[in-house]
Design an enzyme around this catalytic site. Sequence first.
Site, PDB file in Angstrom:
ATOM      1  N   LYS A  98       0.861  -1.191   0.000  1.00 34.63           N
ATOM      2  CA  LYS A  98       0.000   0.000   0.000  1.00 34.63           C
ATOM      3  C   LYS A  98       0.888   1.228   0.000  1.00 34.63           C
ATOM      4  O   LYS A  98       1.819   1.323   0.810  1.00 34.63           O
ATOM      5  CB  LYS A  98      -0.874  -0.014   1.260  1.00 34.63           C
ATOM      6  N   LYS A 134       5.298   1.771  -3.179  1.00 35.41           N
ATOM      7  CA  LYS A 134       5.239   3.119  -3.744  1.00 35.41           C
ATOM      8  C   LYS A 134       5.424   2.999  -5.240  1.00 35.41           C
ATOM      9  O   LYS A 134       6.061   2.047  -5.713  1.00 35.41           O
ATOM     10  CB  LYS A 134       6.355   3.985  -3.153  1.00 35.41           C
ATOM     11  N   GLY A 173      -2.886   8.153  -4.306  1.00 35.11           N
ATOM     12  CA  GLY A 173      -2.268   9.345  -4.887  1.00 35.11           C
ATOM     13  C   GLY A 173      -1.044   9.777  -4.096  1.00 35.11           C
ATOM     14  O   GLY A 173      -0.750   9.247  -3.027  1.00 35.11           O
ATOM     15  N   ASP A 174      -0.312  10.718  -4.636  1.00 34.99           N
ATOM     16  CA  ASP A 174       0.788  11.401  -3.948  1.00 34.99           C
ATOM     17  C   ASP A 174       1.011  12.675  -4.781  1.00 34.99           C
ATOM     18  O   ASP A 174       0.087  13.112  -5.497  1.00 34.99           O
ATOM     19  CB  ASP A 174       2.045  10.509  -3.886  1.00 34.99           C
TER      20      ASP A 174
HETATM   21  P1  NDP Z   1       1.667  18.760  -3.707  1.00 36.45           P
HETATM   22  O1  NDP Z   1       0.640  18.448  -4.706  1.00 36.45           O
HETATM   23  O2  NDP Z   1       1.567  20.056  -2.986  1.00 36.45           O
HETATM   24  O3  NDP Z   1       3.082  18.722  -4.419  1.00 36.45           O
HETATM   25  C1  NDP Z   1       4.270  19.115  -3.751  1.00 36.45           C
HETATM   26  C2  NDP Z   1       4.700  20.397  -4.366  1.00 36.45           C
HETATM   27  O4  NDP Z   1       5.793  20.913  -3.656  1.00 36.45           O
HETATM   28  C3  NDP Z   1       5.151  20.256  -5.806  1.00 36.45           C
HETATM   29  O5  NDP Z   1       4.289  21.011  -6.598  1.00 36.45           O
HETATM   30  C4  NDP Z   1       6.549  20.874  -5.788  1.00 36.45           C
HETATM   31  O6  NDP Z   1       6.754  21.754  -6.870  1.00 36.45           O
HETATM   32  C5  NDP Z   1       6.472  21.709  -4.557  1.00 36.45           C
HETATM   33  N1  NDP Z   1       7.758  22.069  -4.040  1.00 36.45           N
HETATM   34  C6  NDP Z   1       8.988  21.585  -4.338  1.00 36.45           C
HETATM   35  N2  NDP Z   1       9.900  22.193  -3.605  1.00 36.45           N
HETATM   36  C7  NDP Z   1       9.252  23.068  -2.826  1.00 36.45           C
HETATM   37  C8  NDP Z   1       9.657  23.985  -1.847  1.00 36.45           C
HETATM   38  N3  NDP Z   1      10.933  24.110  -1.503  1.00 36.45           N
HETATM   39  N4  NDP Z   1       8.725  24.725  -1.217  1.00 36.45           N
HETATM   40  C9  NDP Z   1       7.445  24.590  -1.530  1.00 36.45           C
HETATM   41  N5  NDP Z   1       6.993  23.745  -2.464  1.00 36.45           N
HETATM   42  C10 NDP Z   1       7.891  22.999  -3.106  1.00 36.45           C
HETATM   43  O7  NDP Z   1       1.896  17.516  -2.741  1.00 36.45           O
HETATM   44  P2  NDP Z   1       1.035  16.920  -1.572  1.00 36.45           P
HETATM   45  O8  NDP Z   1       0.419  18.021  -0.784  1.00 36.45           O
HETATM   46  O9  NDP Z   1       0.201  15.817  -2.060  1.00 36.45           O
HETATM   47  O10 NDP Z   1       2.217  16.229  -0.715  1.00 36.45           O
HETATM   48  C11 NDP Z   1       3.164  16.981   0.009  1.00 36.45           C
HETATM   49  C12 NDP Z   1       4.093  16.048   0.737  1.00 36.45           C
HETATM   50  O11 NDP Z   1       3.354  15.192   1.639  1.00 36.45           O
HETATM   51  C13 NDP Z   1       4.913  15.070  -0.127  1.00 36.45           C
HETATM   52  O12 NDP Z   1       6.143  14.825   0.493  1.00 36.45           O
HETATM   53  C14 NDP Z   1       4.080  13.806  -0.094  1.00 36.45           C
HETATM   54  O13 NDP Z   1       4.863  12.644  -0.359  1.00 36.45           O
HETATM   55  C15 NDP Z   1       3.644  13.828   1.359  1.00 36.45           C
HETATM   56  N6  NDP Z   1       2.459  13.022   1.642  1.00 36.45           N
HETATM   57  C16 NDP Z   1       1.329  13.180   0.924  1.00 36.45           C
HETATM   58  C17 NDP Z   1       0.210  12.436   1.249  1.00 36.45           C
HETATM   59  C18 NDP Z   1      -1.088  12.711   0.575  1.00 36.45           C
HETATM   60  O14 NDP Z   1      -2.093  12.198   1.077  1.00 36.45           O
HETATM   61  N7  NDP Z   1      -1.125  13.481  -0.486  1.00 36.45           N
HETATM   62  C19 NDP Z   1       0.225  11.405   2.289  1.00 36.45           C
HETATM   63  C20 NDP Z   1       1.472  11.367   3.031  1.00 36.45           C
HETATM   64  C21 NDP Z   1       2.537  12.128   2.688  1.00 36.45           C
HETATM   65  P3  NDP Z   1       7.658  21.322  -8.124  1.00 36.45           P
HETATM   66  O15 NDP Z   1       6.765  20.455  -8.927  1.00 36.45           O
HETATM   67  O16 NDP Z   1       7.986  22.592  -8.821  1.00 36.45           O
HETATM   68  O17 NDP Z   1       8.863  20.613  -7.575  1.00 36.45           O
END
Ligand code: NDP
Length: 455
Positions: A98, A134, A173-174
């Site tokens: 998962k 993943k 998703g991620d």
């Molecule tokens: P987002 O859809 O917000 O994507 C992450 C974004 O962060 C990308 O657009 C990226 O831009 C941007 N980014 C890269 N570097 C920086 C920076 N220095 N400051 C700010 N933004 C930046 O992602 P999510 O909200 O879905 O996920 C965020 C984090 O949480 C990830 O690490 C994910 O693995 C984790 N997570 C998510 C879960 C979920 O349910 N969605 C569950 C558990 C963990 P660019 O494309 O330009 O690099």
Amino acid sequence: MANMTRAEVKAYIEGVVEQVKQRNPGEVEFHQTVSEVLESLEPVLAKSPEFIEKGIIDLIVEPERVIKFRVPWVDDQGVTRVNRGYRVQFNSAIGPYKGGLRFHPTVNESIMKFLGFEQTFKNSLTSLPMGGGKGGSDFDPQGKSDAEVMRFCQSFMTELQKYIGANTDVPAGDIGVGAREIGYLFGQYKRLRDEFTGVLTGKGMPYGGSILRPEATGFGAVYYAVDMLNYFGDDIKGKTFAVSGFGNVAWGAVKKINELGGKVLTISGPDGYIYDPDGVGTEEKIDYMLEMRASCRNRVQDYADKFGVEFFPKQKPWGVKADIMMPCATQNEVGMPEAELMVKNGLKYYVEVANMPTTNEAIAYLKANGVIVAPSKAVNAGGVSVSGLEMSQNSMRYSWTAEEVDEKLHMIMHNIFKASIDAAHEYDLGDDLVAGANIAGFLKVARAMLAFGVC
Ligand code: NDP
């Protein structure tokens, strides 16, 4: 087997880490997470050397299966494009694999393995029966038309469907994979396999999604933070937060922080960060985060322009004064320079929400300087927990209400905090939440693997 000394265990762990580096050359993110987790298991292995003797540590750092495939698709100009797809099925000791799918140009085998390895322990912490996996692709959804995203998702699933199933491997998703992508992926799976099962989570409500899944990661992170604050004699009311990111995870966290009386001073994007002295607090401001993400512009400056607050181009928010720092964007956002700044500003709480947002060196520095560090694999487990609850609802052919899901999520996050702090205490590690989470997550998986023998 007699207990091993700490020095013997340390040498053994160093040997395993070295072997992982040799077997997986250049995969720096994977090396980073393996070192971080194994080092914190030292006291466990000293007390329970059977995990070494029976080869559990050698097994646990090796993914059960790595699938890598070609994803051909045709763009709107009729040109053939080729991306690379991955699914790392890391560990199925306690349930079907998962873990999410990430579509981002930086995706490579190292990032997939690091995320799959972390996911194994995170899923174990949730107490739900889920193994770790993943997947994703180096496809960049930014700037693609809806039709291009659909064709890409259909091609990706045409290959991936051979390896997944409701009882085998259940992706979600991620980064870069939200409700739209899950819809296209699920539609293609259903069409090819002619079955309607809970093979993906994060689905839309009309076709088997769980209520509260979009909010779950952020809400869960704040529930964990509240438990942590209370444990250390503090309260969330009136506390200030510096948040990075403005995606799904940051949005859920900001929403819940406000509901519970905290104030969010910053959000950020790859273009810089905004500082809102009144707080990202009104419904209009919070909803605007969703609008910015959906616009695919990937710019947080739009918030500053709309609400008339200051924008700091090309900077991260880690220099501001706030009670709690919450990185919610991506891996390795915080290294030594940022950690030094935080310590200089007298930070007390550092709560990781994105996956592995901090370098190992920076975590060690923050901890050594008295900052309480909450690790991502515990803090962000709310997302996969509600995914697990979505699987349960799909199996039951039934849906729970928002209150029921929220109550279960809240209970899971309580249990994760308690399991982490209890494990830290059991191994005389004080209130070390990072080591506690690694140990609690590891023990359940390792005990299951021990029961299976060599396989
Ligand atoms: P987002 O859809 O917000 O994507 C992450 C974004 O962060 C990308 O657009 C990226 O831009 C941007 N980014 C890269 N570097 C920086 C920076 N220095 N400051 C700010 N933004 C930046 O992602 P999510 O909200 O879905 O996920 C965020 C984090 O949480 C990830 O690490 C994910 O693995 C984790 N997570 C998510 C879960 C979920 O349910 N969605 C569950 C558990 C963990 P660019 O494309 O330009 O690099």
